[in-house]
Write a protein that holds these residues in place. Structure first.
Motif, short mmCIF file in Angstrom:
data_model
loop_
_atom_site.label_atom_id
_atom_site.label_comp_id
_atom_site.label_asym_id
_atom_site.label_seq_id
_atom_site.Cartn_x
_atom_site.Cartn_y
_atom_site.Cartn_z
N GLU A 1 0.83 -1.21 0.00
CA GLU A 1 0.00 0.00 0.00
C GLU A 1 0.87 1.26 0.00
OE1 GLU A 1 -2.51 -0.58 3.40
OE2 GLU A 1 -3.88 -1.89 2.30
N ASN A 2 1.92 1.26 0.80
CA ASN A 2 2.83 2.41 0.85
C ASN A 2 3.53 2.61 -0.50
OD1 ASN A 2 2.24 3.01 3.52
ND2 ASN A 2 3.90 1.76 4.32
N LEU B 1 2.51 1.66 -3.46
CA LEU B 1 1.53 2.10 -4.46
C LEU B 1 1.23 3.59 -4.31
CD1 LEU B 1 -0.94 -0.94 -4.52
CD2 LEU B 1 0.58 -0.18 -6.38
N ALA B 2 1.17 4.07 -3.07
CA ALA B 2 0.94 5.50 -2.83
C ALA B 2 2.12 6.32 -3.36
CB ALA B 2 0.71 5.76 -1.35
N ILE B 3 3.34 5.86 -3.10
CA ILE B 3 4.52 6.57 -3.60
C ILE B 3 4.55 6.54 -5.12
CG2 ILE B 3 7.05 6.54 -3.71
CD1 ILE B 3 7.02 5.53 -0.79
N ALA C 1 2.03 6.41 -7.14
CA ALA C 1 1.03 7.38 -7.63
C ALA C 1 1.58 8.80 -7.54
CB ALA C 1 -0.26 7.25 -6.84
N ASP C 2 2.25 9.12 -6.43
CA ASP C 2 2.86 10.44 -6.28
C ASP C 2 3.94 10.68 -7.33
OD1 ASP C 2 1.25 11.13 -4.15
OD2 ASP C 2 2.77 10.75 -2.62
N SER D 1 0.20 18.12 3.03
CA SER D 1 0.49 16.69 2.83
C SER D 1 -0.21 15.82 3.85
CB SER D 1 1.98 16.42 2.87
OG SER D 1 2.52 16.78 4.10
#
Length: 106
Positions: free
Chosen positions: A57-58, A60-62, A64-65, A106
């Motif tokens: 999950e972490n 995937l978030a990075i 996307a960023d 953020s």
């Protein structure tokens, strides 16, 4: 701002995709797993899986960023907060080149 920022972001994107591929590859033969009162192989595997899901999950978030940051490089808005439009401090961009928001947002 560094002119090679898109190259840096692309490299980081590739690294994260490799990490995700490693996390999501199928596990080998697991055999019979039992869950009892004591910590055993089944409990260890469950904890490992929960840890992997959180890491995924972490990542995937990075990822996307990073994608949004690369889009902002392309359209000339890299380094500006996507919420307030103010410049993101250089120190934040050095630490997290994929940052698309200032600290406040953020």
């Amino acid at each position: 701002m560094r002119p090679d920022i898109d190259d840096l972001l692309a490299e980081r994107e590739n690294e994260i995709q490799a990490q995700l591929a490693q996390l999501t590859k199928p596990v080998g033969e697991v055999g019979t797993i039992s869950f009892g009162k004591r910590i055993g192989e089944g409990t260890s595997m469950a904890v490992d899986r929960l840890t992997a899901v959180s890491a995924q999950e972490n990542l995937l978030a990075i990822l996307a960023d990073i994608g949004r940051a690369r889009e902002r490089v392309a359209d000339g808005t890299y380094g500006l907060c996507e919420v307030c439009g103010e410049p993101i401090p250089e120190g934040r961009l050095e630490a997290r080149p994929w940052a698309v928001r200032c600290i406040q947002h953020s």
